[in-house]
Write a protein that holds these residues in place. Structure first.
Motif, PDB file in Angstrom:
ATOM      1  N   ARG A  34       0.813  -1.210   0.000  1.00 40.65           N
ATOM      2  CA  ARG A  34       0.000   0.000   0.000  1.00 40.65           C
ATOM      3  C   ARG A  34       0.842   1.254   0.000  1.00 40.65           C
ATOM      4  NH1 ARG A  34      -4.431  -1.027   4.462  1.00 40.65           N
ATOM      5  NH2 ARG A  34      -2.494  -1.212   5.592  1.00 40.65           N
ATOM      6  N   GLY A  35       2.030   1.177   0.494  1.00 46.37           N
ATOM      7  CA  GLY A  35       2.892   2.344   0.506  1.00 46.37           C
ATOM      8  C   GLY A  35       2.900   3.076   1.825  1.00 46.37           C
ATOM      9  N   ASN A  36       2.045   2.676   2.772  1.00 39.07           N
ATOM     10  CA  ASN A  36       2.018   3.374   4.055  1.00 39.07           C
ATOM     11  C   ASN A  36       3.350   3.243   4.785  1.00 39.07           C
ATOM     12  OD1 ASN A  36      -0.587   3.991   3.509  1.00 39.07           O
ATOM     13  ND2 ASN A  36      -1.486   2.573   4.955  1.00 39.07           N
ATOM     14  N   ALA A  37       3.963   2.074   4.705  1.00 43.56           N
ATOM     15  CA  ALA A  37       5.239   1.873   5.407  1.00 43.56           C
ATOM     16  C   ALA A  37       6.316   2.769   4.804  1.00 43.56           C
ATOM     17  CB  ALA A  37       5.653   0.407   5.335  1.00 43.56           C
ATOM     18  N   VAL A  38       6.308   2.897   3.496  1.00 44.08           N
ATOM     19  CA  VAL A  38       7.304   3.747   2.840  1.00 44.08           C
ATOM     20  C   VAL A  38       7.075   5.207   3.218  1.00 44.08           C
ATOM     21  CG1 VAL A  38       8.148   4.523   0.602  1.00 44.08           C
ATOM     22  CG2 VAL A  38       7.622   2.122   0.956  1.00 44.08           C
ATOM     23  N   GLU A  39       5.817   5.641   3.211  1.00 47.74           N
ATOM     24  CA  GLU A  39       5.514   7.021   3.582  1.00 47.74           C
ATOM     25  C   GLU A  39       5.907   7.287   5.026  1.00 47.74           C
ATOM     26  OE1 GLU A  39       1.387   7.565   2.786  1.00 47.74           O
ATOM     27  OE2 GLU A  39       1.648   7.343   0.631  1.00 47.74           O
ATOM     28  N   LEU A  40       5.653   6.330   5.912  1.00 54.35           N
ATOM     29  CA  LEU A  40       6.024   6.489   7.310  1.00 54.35           C
ATOM     30  C   LEU A  40       7.535   6.581   7.458  1.00 54.35           C
ATOM     31  CD1 LEU A  40       5.095   6.548  10.263  1.00 54.35           C
ATOM     32  CD2 LEU A  40       5.234   4.056  10.249  1.00 54.35           C
ATOM     33  N   ALA A  41       8.263   5.724   6.760  1.00 59.41           N
ATOM     34  CA  ALA A  41       9.730   5.753   6.836  1.00 59.41           C
ATOM     35  C   ALA A  41      10.274   7.078   6.310  1.00 59.41           C
ATOM     36  CB  ALA A  41      10.316   4.585   6.048  1.00 59.41           C
ATOM     37  N   VAL A  42       9.725   7.556   5.203  1.00 59.90           N
ATOM     38  CA  VAL A  42      10.168   8.842   4.651  1.00 59.90           C
ATOM     39  C   VAL A  42       9.876   9.962   5.645  1.00 59.90           C
ATOM     40  CG1 VAL A  42       9.693  10.545   2.843  1.00 59.90           C
ATOM     41  CG2 VAL A  42      10.027   8.148   2.247  1.00 59.90           C
ATOM     42  N   GLY A  43       8.707   9.918   6.288  1.00 56.43           N
ATOM     43  CA  GLY A  43       8.364  10.941   7.278  1.00 56.43           C
ATOM     44  C   GLY A  43       9.321  10.951   8.453  1.00 56.43           C
ATOM     45  N   ILE A  44       9.713   9.762   8.902  1.00 59.31           N
ATOM     46  CA  ILE A  44      10.641   9.689  10.038  1.00 59.31           C
ATOM     47  C   ILE A  44      12.017  10.228   9.649  1.00 59.31           C
ATOM     48  CG2 ILE A  44      11.898   8.058  11.508  1.00 59.31           C
ATOM     49  CD1 ILE A  44       9.290   6.439  11.630  1.00 59.31           C
TER      50      ILE A  44
END
Length: 189
Positions: A34-44
């Motif tokens: 879904r991409g949520n993990a990637v978005e979360l990692a980028v945010g961190i």
């Protein structure tokens, strides 16, 4: 038969555990896809880099201003209350209550919040306002079937007699009966 019962029960438990693990793996795969993990990692990662920028602004620009006002870059040693002298021979340091450390933390919090607001939030809000001016969304175009029904309604309203149902009074015209009835009377067959 009794020996197969426990073996069959254990096999069923293993199958259920494997299905549960497979379900968890498929759920994990879906989460990653879904991409949520990637978005979360980028945010961190962006947050960590941004923290370094804000820390540099506070320590390199704002704390020296405070140092110029108070004579030192922080308030840690402004109010120190010594509770006991300790024992230097035994290596026990004196007990001190440093009220200035609390004030330094509060001032740093206010400075970080101000830096974030004035360097990030305010410019982004101004940019969003500039983008929004003159870009009000167009009204949605109705679907073709709705347009067709609206045209039919308008045509029927124009064709209706003034005293008819559309005009608000009078009797409704008689509708033909379906299925059509054969003529009845003296000459009918």
């Amino acid at each position: 038969m009794s020996q197969q019962g426990p073996a069959a029960g254990a096999a069923a438990q293993r199958r259920a555990a494997a299905a549960k693990a497979g379900g968890m793996l498929s759920g994990f795969k879906e989460f990653i896809a879904r991409g949520n993990a990637v978005e979360l990692a980028v945010g961190i990662v962006i947050g960590a880099a941004f923290t370094a920028v804000i820390t540099a602004v506070v320590e390199g620009v704002l704390n020296p201003l405070i140092g110029g006002i108070f004579g030192q870059p922080n308030l840690d040693n402004i109010w120190v209350w010594t509770l006991n002298e300790g024992d230097p021979a035994a290596g026990i340091p004196p007990s001190e209550m440093k009220v200035g450390m609390v004030l330094t933390a509060l001032v740093n919090f206010v400075l970080v919040a101000a830096a974030i607001y004035f360097l990030v939030v305010a410019p982004l809000n101004a940019l969003a306002r500039r983008r929004a001016t003159g870009q009000e969304p167009e009204p949605a175009i109705p679907a073709e079937d709705i347009q067709l029904l609206t045209e039919i309604r308008d045509l029927l309203a124009r064709q209706a007699p003034a005293g008819g149902p559309a005009g608000g009074g009078g009797a409704a015209p008689s509708a033909p009966s379906y299925p059509p009835q054969p003529p009845s009377g003296p000459g009918s067959v």
